[in-house]
Write a protein that holds these residues in place. Structure first.
Motif, PDB file in Angstrom:
ATOM      1  N   MET A 145     -13.250 -11.625 -30.240  1.00 27.79           N
ATOM      2  CA  MET A 145     -13.913 -11.064 -29.062  1.00 27.79           C
ATOM      3  C   MET A 145     -12.952 -10.086 -28.382  1.00 27.79           C
ATOM      4  SD  MET A 145     -16.745 -12.725 -29.249  1.00 27.79           S
ATOM      5  CE  MET A 145     -17.415 -12.022 -27.746  1.00 27.79           C
ATOM      6  N   TYR A 146     -13.501  -8.994 -27.875  1.00 29.74           N
ATOM      7  CA  TYR A 146     -12.651  -7.979 -27.251  1.00 29.74           C
ATOM      8  C   TYR A 146     -13.160  -7.605 -25.855  1.00 29.74           C
ATOM      9  CZ  TYR A 146     -10.599  -7.127 -31.867  1.00 29.74           C
ATOM     10  OH  TYR A 146      -9.958  -7.269 -33.070  1.00 29.74           O
ATOM     11  N   LEU A 147     -12.210  -7.401 -24.949  1.00 27.22           N
ATOM     12  CA  LEU A 147     -12.470  -6.703 -23.697  1.00 27.22           C
ATOM     13  C   LEU A 147     -11.851  -5.324 -23.844  1.00 27.22           C
ATOM     14  CD1 LEU A 147     -11.597  -9.424 -21.009  1.00 27.22           C
ATOM     15  CD2 LEU A 147     -13.832  -8.878 -21.998  1.00 27.22           C
ATOM     16  N   VAL A 148     -12.626  -4.278 -23.559  1.00 24.03           N
ATOM     17  CA  VAL A 148     -12.148  -2.914 -23.789  1.00 24.03           C
ATOM     18  C   VAL A 148     -12.260  -2.113 -22.491  1.00 24.03           C
ATOM     19  CG1 VAL A 148     -12.385  -0.817 -25.153  1.00 24.03           C
ATOM     20  CG2 VAL A 148     -12.961  -3.042 -26.171  1.00 24.03           C
ATOM     21  N   GLU A 149     -11.167  -1.491 -22.136  1.00 18.91           N
ATOM     22  CA  GLU A 149     -11.123  -0.618 -20.972  1.00 18.91           C
ATOM     23  C   GLU A 149     -10.956   0.823 -21.431  1.00 18.91           C
ATOM     24  OE1 GLU A 149     -10.820   0.324 -16.764  1.00 18.91           O
ATOM     25  OE2 GLU A 149     -11.502  -1.440 -17.870  1.00 18.91           O
ATOM     26  N   THR A 150     -11.834   1.720 -20.974  1.00 22.90           N
ATOM     27  CA  THR A 150     -11.683   3.148 -21.261  1.00 22.90           C
ATOM     28  C   THR A 150     -11.032   3.799 -20.049  1.00 22.90           C
ATOM     29  OG1 THR A 150     -13.950   3.507 -20.488  1.00 22.90           O
ATOM     30  CG2 THR A 150     -13.620   3.275 -22.857  1.00 22.90           C
ATOM     31  N   LYS A 151     -10.091   4.670 -20.293  1.00 20.31           N
ATOM     32  CA  LYS A 151      -9.312   5.214 -19.188  1.00 20.31           C
ATOM     33  C   LYS A 151      -8.998   6.692 -19.429  1.00 20.31           C
ATOM     34  CE  LYS A 151      -8.096   2.775 -16.435  1.00 20.31           C
ATOM     35  NZ  LYS A 151      -8.744   2.377 -15.143  1.00 20.31           N
ATOM     36  N   ALA A 152      -9.190   7.511 -18.399  1.00 15.67           N
ATOM     37  CA  ALA A 152      -8.833   8.925 -18.483  1.00 15.67           C
ATOM     38  C   ALA A 152      -7.327   9.069 -18.643  1.00 15.67           C
ATOM     39  CB  ALA A 152      -9.308   9.667 -17.238  1.00 15.67           C
ATOM     40  N   GLU A 164     -18.919 -22.735 -25.934  1.00 10.92           N
ATOM     41  CA  GLU A 164     -19.857 -23.844 -25.848  1.00 10.92           C
ATOM     42  C   GLU A 164     -21.272 -23.366 -26.168  1.00 10.92           C
ATOM     43  OE1 GLU A 164     -19.447 -25.514 -21.982  1.00 10.92           O
ATOM     44  OE2 GLU A 164     -17.389 -26.182 -22.300  1.00 10.92           O
ATOM     45  N   GLY A 165     -21.798 -23.822 -27.312  1.00 11.11           N
ATOM     46  CA  GLY A 165     -23.173 -23.499 -27.676  1.00 11.11           C
ATOM     47  C   GLY A 165     -23.390 -22.055 -28.048  1.00 11.11           C
ATOM     48  N   MET A 166     -22.339 -21.332 -28.361  1.00  8.60           N
ATOM     49  CA  MET A 166     -22.468 -19.912 -28.732  1.00  8.60           C
ATOM     50  C   MET A 166     -21.782 -19.681 -30.066  1.00  8.60           C
ATOM     51  SD  MET A 166     -24.087 -18.284 -26.257  1.00  8.60           S
ATOM     52  CE  MET A 166     -23.620 -16.562 -26.486  1.00  8.60           C
ATOM     53  N   GLU A 167     -22.446 -18.933 -30.930  1.00 11.00           N
ATOM     54  CA  GLU A 167     -21.854 -18.580 -32.217  1.00 11.00           C
ATOM     55  C   GLU A 167     -21.060 -17.288 -32.057  1.00 11.00           C
ATOM     56  OE1 GLU A 167     -24.670 -18.458 -35.363  1.00 11.00           O
ATOM     57  OE2 GLU A 167     -25.404 -20.489 -35.035  1.00 11.00           O
ATOM     58  N   GLN A 168     -19.807 -17.455 -31.693  1.00 15.95           N
ATOM     59  CA  GLN A 168     -18.934 -16.305 -31.540  1.00 15.95           C
ATOM     60  C   GLN A 168     -17.501 -16.754 -31.764  1.00 15.95           C
ATOM     61  OE1 GLN A 168     -19.966 -15.330 -27.399  1.00 15.95           O
ATOM     62  NE2 GLN A 168     -17.898 -15.925 -26.782  1.00 15.95           N
ATOM     63  N   PRO A 169     -16.616 -15.842 -32.157  1.00 15.31           N
ATOM     64  CA  PRO A 169     -15.211 -16.207 -32.396  1.00 15.31           C
ATOM     65  C   PRO A 169     -14.558 -16.783 -31.142  1.00 15.31           C
ATOM     66  CG  PRO A 169     -15.699 -14.027 -33.257  1.00 15.31           C
ATOM     67  CD  PRO A 169     -16.872 -14.430 -32.446  1.00 15.31           C
ATOM     68  N   ARG A 170     -13.525 -17.571 -31.361  1.00 15.23           N
ATOM     69  CA  ARG A 170     -12.815 -18.198 -30.249  1.00 15.23           C
ATOM     70  C   ARG A 170     -11.753 -17.269 -29.663  1.00 15.23           C
ATOM     71  NH1 ARG A 170     -10.406 -24.342 -30.458  1.00 15.23           N
ATOM     72  NH2 ARG A 170      -9.069 -24.251 -28.611  1.00 15.23           N
ATOM     73  N   GLY A 171     -11.158 -16.441 -30.492  1.00 15.68           N
ATOM     74  CA  GLY A 171     -10.055 -15.602 -30.033  1.00 15.68           C
ATOM     75  C   GLY A 171     -10.517 -14.398 -29.225  1.00 15.68           C
ATOM     76  N   TRP A 172      -9.699 -14.034 -28.210  1.00 16.33           N
ATOM     77  CA  TRP A 172      -9.979 -12.890 -27.346  1.00 16.33           C
ATOM     78  C   TRP A 172      -8.773 -11.945 -27.353  1.00 16.33           C
ATOM     79  CZ3 TRP A 172     -14.385 -12.007 -24.262  1.00 16.33           C
ATOM     80  CH2 TRP A 172     -15.328 -13.049 -24.246  1.00 16.33           C
ATOM     81  N   GLU A 173      -9.056 -10.650 -27.232  1.00 17.15           N
ATOM     82  CA  GLU A 173      -7.979  -9.663 -27.121  1.00 17.15           C
ATOM     83  C   GLU A 173      -8.424  -8.548 -26.189  1.00 17.15           C
ATOM     84  OE1 GLU A 173      -4.968  -6.877 -29.847  1.00 17.15           O
ATOM     85  OE2 GLU A 173      -6.555  -8.065 -30.806  1.00 17.15           O
ATOM     86  N   TYR A 174      -7.460  -8.065 -25.431  1.00 14.15           N
ATOM     87  CA  TYR A 174      -7.723  -6.956 -24.499  1.00 14.15           C
ATOM     88  C   TYR A 174      -7.204  -5.661 -25.105  1.00 14.15           C
ATOM     89  CZ  TYR A 174      -7.202  -3.919 -20.392  1.00 14.15           C
ATOM     90  OH  TYR A 174      -7.261  -2.865 -19.506  1.00 14.15           O
ATOM     91  N   LEU A 175      -8.018  -4.602 -25.068  1.00 15.42           N
ATOM     92  CA  LEU A 175      -7.641  -3.294 -25.591  1.00 15.42           C
ATOM     93  C   LEU A 175      -7.853  -2.230 -24.517  1.00 15.42           C
ATOM     94  CD1 LEU A 175      -9.454  -3.437 -29.063  1.00 15.42           C
ATOM     95  CD2 LEU A 175      -7.035  -3.936 -28.607  1.00 15.42           C
ATOM     96  N   ILE A 176      -7.053  -1.186 -24.584  1.00 11.74           N
ATOM     97  CA  ILE A 176      -7.251  -0.056 -23.690  1.00 11.74           C
ATOM     98  C   ILE A 176      -7.328   1.209 -24.540  1.00 11.74           C
ATOM     99  CG2 ILE A 176      -4.759   0.225 -23.230  1.00 11.74           C
ATOM    100  CD1 ILE A 176      -5.638   1.073 -20.338  1.00 11.74           C
ATOM    101  N   LEU A 177      -8.334   2.038 -24.255  1.00 11.98           N
ATOM    102  CA  LEU A 177      -8.586   3.258 -25.023  1.00 11.98           C
ATOM    103  C   LEU A 177      -8.538   4.446 -24.080  1.00 11.98           C
ATOM    104  CD1 LEU A 177      -9.513   4.718 -27.642  1.00 11.98           C
ATOM    105  CD2 LEU A 177     -11.878   4.252 -26.934  1.00 11.98           C
ATOM    106  N   SER A 178      -7.576   5.335 -24.318  1.00 11.10           N
ATOM    107  CA  SER A 178      -7.472   6.531 -23.480  1.00 11.10           C
ATOM    108  C   SER A 178      -8.354   7.638 -24.048  1.00 11.10           C
ATOM    109  CB  SER A 178      -6.021   7.012 -23.404  1.00 11.10           C
ATOM    110  OG  SER A 178      -5.610   7.524 -24.662  1.00 11.10           O
ATOM    111  N   GLU A 179      -8.699   8.559 -23.193  1.00 16.82           N
ATOM    112  CA  GLU A 179      -9.560   9.674 -23.610  1.00 16.82           C
ATOM    113  C   GLU A 179      -8.892  10.501 -24.702  1.00 16.82           C
ATOM    114  OE1 GLU A 179     -12.040  13.331 -21.468  1.00 16.82           O
ATOM    115  OE2 GLU A 179     -10.647  12.101 -20.310  1.00 16.82           O
ATOM    116  N   GLY A 180      -7.590  10.753 -24.543  1.00 17.78           N
ATOM    117  CA  GLY A 180      -6.879  11.545 -25.541  1.00 17.78           C
ATOM    118  C   GLY A 180      -6.798  10.837 -26.885  1.00 17.78           C
ATOM    119  N   LEU A 181      -6.539   9.533 -26.852  1.00 20.65           N
ATOM    120  CA  LEU A 181      -6.467   8.756 -28.087  1.00 20.65           C
ATOM    121  C   LEU A 181      -7.809   8.781 -28.818  1.00 20.65           C
ATOM    122  CD1 LEU A 181      -4.776   6.802 -29.854  1.00 20.65           C
ATOM    123  CD2 LEU A 181      -5.666   4.930 -28.460  1.00 20.65           C
ATOM    124  N   TYR A 182      -8.892   8.702 -28.068  1.00 20.17           N
ATOM    125  CA  TYR A 182     -10.218   8.723 -28.685  1.00 20.17           C
ATOM    126  C   TYR A 182     -10.510  10.088 -29.323  1.00 20.17           C
ATOM    127  CZ  TYR A 182     -15.259   8.827 -29.183  1.00 20.17           C
ATOM    128  OH  TYR A 182     -16.536   8.986 -29.697  1.00 20.17           O
TER     129      TYR A 182
END
Length: 939
Positions: A852-859, A888-906
């Motif tokens: 599972m991922y949390l993704v932040e887009t940033k200028a 609990e009661g959800m079919e999804q991976p257990r692991g989480w990771e936070y990512l940040i994506l800059s406009e230039g990198l994209y």
């Protein structure tokens, strides 16, 4: 701004003179304020751009101006302020000089437009006074005892909402947790601030004869009508028999209670109700008489022990009259008018609805005045007989607009209730308007009965008027049937509500009116950005459209004014003064623009719903610096006595690099440098980075740690640094750097030791929010999401849009995703670089087969913002802890990771799938963290 003229009170002398002075002082960093004031200013005004709550610039400048007068000018009377900043005005205008001589204490007025946040300014200044008094700053100049005065029931209730918590509009029960003073905005958490804020709140009925005065801080909130004092005794019999004291007026009771204390701050909300010297009968006004009596009793009762007596007035209209006859209060020190509030979008925008005809009747040809009987006897005008056709047409135009807004809001799932205000020439016209509405039906075919229509004016019986005042709360109750409020233009009982969207004005004459009289009760925002972030850009577009003289593409936070064409000149004059408002017929325009409700699709929920643990952490805490053991810290590599002898002989020669010329010679024994100066500079260096506060609330503790370290352990022996022969060693840059680096790195390690702690597995899901609101033009159709459309931020040249459309929508490794909405309440608690506790809301949530991922887009321009690094570390820690909790009661991976994506990198890697972008985002994230750790305490 202020008017120019020859009258004594035609200008705001102090506001004009102080504007430049205060601006220059602020730019220098508020020099000369107390330590407490500096700390609270840093806390209030150095906040992250994305902060949910912060003071508007106008609120900040109002606070700064008042503090400048009090702490920098240190004036003991209003006249002293004039003598310091506008002396010429006193000598040019004798009435002004005479007025100032009657005010023996400091007295200031803040002129702020309705809706610009006067109540928060009042709260901030109360907190400023409170903590300066508590910390014993400049004894005699501060107080934690307050008298807060209001003009009537409506404003009294609004202030009680602020102090004691907002009421449940149906039950009347107050919720203490909803008090403004519970907001993190007003004071830092912790033992030095919030834990010491204890204010005893007294209401009007709490003060009675022989009431025991509270020992600690208090605020007494009342209305000025209670200040009636005992008339002077003229009858000798009454004087000698005591008959004159049989009934003690409320003003005497209150004055006796307050004069028990040596200091007091008076805050007068809506002060235009009580300013002046004489009544129409030539008698001294009750308010002014009470203030003089109260001041004299404090002065006589406490003599040398008397402290501050300060009056601060707040008003949107601190003046009398209008046009050329307008007279301002002399003590206005700050001016923020309605024109500026509209430009800054702090209040509703105005639109003059100019629908000229309905069913063939032309408004231009119809009379704007009510029909009257023939006058009798010596009367110039007959009594009012009926509403004129012109008035009925104005009411119908307003009603049609009201019904249009209601239908379109409901159609889009916007659960807000538009309300229409009708302002009448007098009470008879108000009553006739009620009768007119009773014969009409709404868009659903239901009559405008007494549940839908409310009339308020001073001719109502007392019992009925009291009930009607309470019923005004129904305006902002979205599930209440009230839709039309009928009042009179000159009604003294002020009120302003969020839900008023239409104002119909039924004037009697072409007499000059103030704009505030017409629109003042409907200016407050119905859709403030902190509650409706999805509407922010739509509102901004509509604002720019009316500036280009186009009809707005939506009606969010517009106040539609319906007036007879005869008064168009009134609005033309407003335009000449700089006001921007729309004009035209909006009956064919959509009220909601391209805002559309997007409902989660039921069949998509099983495969595409995503869950997250929403209560898996304790809120981030400030580090306990007492844990630091200075005996374990590294010593300075060098013998202290040898270094002292060396430095005593050292002469430093500065040389210009390009020419080789010697430019300056100096020693280390600067006259200003001593041990106290060193501790102040060193603790400040540790607790700040550049101009940014990091641990300012801990600066005193940091100074103590530095003191222990350098005195006992830094040089391997005890050194008495109070001795002048020893402390110059601490001014040697290598020594200073060693101390700062040692303490800083120790604190960094301590901060890093704080991780989120599992409390209980409470989970949130995307499907908990079955409906989101998006702009059709700023949304993308999505397949692997429970929402068929996901919105994006239009800023940044479509960066978010492209990420949604080209990456998340098209990557086969993405099983489900969503753009997170504030209503999803996926919040990460963290402390920003100033130590303020905040909640961080991430942009996207993504589900892949493995993680599972949390993704932040940033200028790109925001990547180096110090708070970005703090958020990255907090979100990373959140993900680490969330990974420990099985779904609990959800079919999804257990692991989480936070990512940040800059406009230039994209852009540099456009066309990459989500899986391919992950290692690049991971590298950017780690680089931000590493850079922050290496630079956190480098100067």
């Amino acid at each position: 701004m202020s008017k120019k003229g020859n009258q004594s009170f035609s200008q705001m002398y102090l506001a004009d003179a102080l504007e430049g002075e205060v601006r220059a002082w602020v730019e220098q960093g508020w020099p000369g304020v107390t330590k407490t004031t500096l700390e609270i200013f840093n806390y209030w005004f150095k906040r992250d751009e994305d902060a949910d709550e912060k003071f508007h610039p106008c609120q900040q400048r109002a606070i700064e101006t008042l503090v400048y007068c009090h702490e920098i000018l240190r004036a003991k009377t209003l006249q002293e302020v004039f003598e310091r900043v506008a002396p010429e005005s006193i000598y040019q205008h004798l009435p002004l000089k005479q007025e100032l001589e009657t005010i023996p204490f400091p007295k200031y007025a803040l002129k702020m437009a309705t809706g610009s946040g006067k109540t928060w300014v009042l709260a901030a200044l109360l907190v400023w006074q409170y903590f300066n008094k508590l910390n014993d700053e400049r004894p005699g100049n501060y107080s934690f005892r307050f008298l807060v005065v209001t003009p009537g029931h409506e404003v009294l209730n609004r202030l009680l909402d602020s102090f004691k918590g907002k009421r449940d509009l149906k039950t009347g029960t107050r919720r203490p947790e909803a008090s403004d003073y519970k907001r993190s905005l007003f004071m830092p958490e912790g033992s030095h601030w919030r834990d010491r804020f204890h204010l005893d709140i007294r209401e009007p009925d709490d003060i009675k004869p022989n009431t025991t005065p509270p020992d600690g801080p208090f605020v007494f909130i009342t209305n000025w009508q209670q200040f009636r004092l005992k008339p002077p005794t003229t009858n000798l019999w009454d004087k000698f028999t005591g008959a004159d004291v049989e009934e003690m007026p409320r003003g005497e009771v209150i004055a006796d209670f307050l004069s028990e204390y040596p200091d007091l701050v008076i805050m007068n909300d809506e002060a235009h109700h009580v300013h002046g010297k004489k009544s129409a009968a030539g008698e001294e006004l009750v308010w002014r008489q009470f203030m003089n009596v109260l001041y004299n009793r404090l002065k006589e009762g406490h003599k040398e022990g008397r402290g501050i007596f300060l009056q601060i007035d707040y008003s949107a209209t601190p003046f009398y009259g209008s046009a050329e006859k307008q007279e301002y209060f002399p003590h206005i020190i700050y001016d923020y008018d309605l024109l500026n509030a509209m430009k800054d979008m702090l209040v509703k925008q105005l639109f003059l609805e100019q629908r000229q005809a309905i069913a063939g009747e032309s408004l231009e040809e119809l009379d704007f005045r009510a029909e009257r009987y023939e006058p009798e006897g010596s009367h110039k005008r007959g009594e009012i007989k009926a509403l004129s056709a012109g008035q009925k047409l104005l009411l119908d135009i307003g009603r049609k607009k009201l019904e249009q807004l209601t239908v379109e809001f409901k159609k889009k799932g916007i659960n807000k209730k538009p309300v229409m205000m009708v302002l009448c020439e007098d009470t008879r016209v108000a009553d006739l308007t009620v009768e007119h509405f009773a014969r009409l039906t709404d868009e659903n075919g239901q009559y405008y009965d007494k549940n839908k229509v409310l009339v308020i004016h001073s001719d109502l019986p007392d019992k009925e008027l009291e009930k009607v005042r309470k019923d005004l709360d129904r305006i902002d109750m979205d599930d209440d049937p009230l839709r039309v409020v009928i009042s009179v233009l000159m009604l003294r009982e002020g009120f302003d509500k969020d839900n008023i969207c239409v104002t119909v004005v039924l004037r009697a004459t072409e007499a000059d009116l103030l704009l505030e009289q017409i629109v003042g009760r409907g200016l407050r925002l119905m859709f403030p950005s902190y509650e409706y972030p999805e509407l922010r850009d739509a509102k901004l577009e509509a604002y720019h459209e009316i500036r280009r003289k186009k009809n707005p593409s939506n009606s969010f936070d517009f106040l539609f004014v319906v007036e007879h064409p005869r008064f168009v000149e009134f609005y033309n004059k407003l335009r000449e003064r700089g006001y921007v408002f729309g004009t035209g017929d909006t009956s064919k325009e959509t009220s909601t623009g391209d805002i559309v409700p997007v409902d989660a699709i039921t069949t998509r929920i099983p495969p595409y719903d995503i869950a997250w643990p929403i209560q898996v952490f304790d809120e981030g805490r400030m580090p306990e610096l007492s844990q630091i053991n200075v005996t374990t810290l590294p010593k300075y590599q060098g013998d202290f006595n040898q270094l002292k002898n060396y430095l005593s002989k050292l002469i430093i020669q500065e040389t210009h690099v390009e020419t080789g010329a010697r430019t300056k010679t100096w020693r280390l024994d600067n006259s200003y440098f001593d041990y106290s100066f060193f501790l102040g500079q060193a603790s400040k260096a540790v607790s700040t980075r550049g101009k940014t506060s990091i641990l300012s609330a801990k600066q005193a503790e940091i100074a103590g740690i530095i003191d222990d370290y350098v005195s006992d352990y830094c040089f391997g022996e005890y050194i008495d640094f109070s001795s002048p022969e020893n402390y110059p060693v601490l001014n040697y840059q290598p020594v200073f750097d060693h101390i700062i680096e040692t303490i800083s790195r120790t604190i960094i390690k301590l901060i890093e030791g704080y991780k989120f702690e599992v409390k209980k597995g409470v989970w949130g899901k995307l499907s908990d929010v079955p409906r989101i609101m998006v702009r059709e033009s700023k949304s993308v159709e999505t397949e692997r999401s429970i929402y068929p459309k996901n919105g994006y931020q239009p800023r940044g040249g479509g960066f978010e849009r492209d990420f949604l459309q080209d990456v998340l929508n098209n990557s086969s490794d993405v099983l489900a995703f969503a753009k997170l909405d504030r209503r999803h309440k996926l919040e990460i608690t963290y402390r920003d670089e100033t130590g303020i506790l905040r909640k961080y809301e991430v942009d996207f949530i993504v589900k892949t087969p493995d993680k599972m991922y949390l993704v932040e887009t940033k200028a790109d321009k925001d990547i180096d913002n110090p708070n970005v690094a703090v958020k990255v570390q907090a979100a990373t820690a959140w993900c680490e802890q969330a990974s420990l909790v099985p779904p609990e009661g959800m079919e999804q991976p257990r692991g989480w990771e936070y990512l940040i994506l800059s406009e230039g990198l994209y852009k540099d890697n456009k066309g990459f799938s989500f899986e391919a972008l992950v290692p690049l985002c991971r590298g950017l994230r780690d680089n931000i963290v590493a850079k922050a750790k290496s630079q956190l305490f480098l100067f």
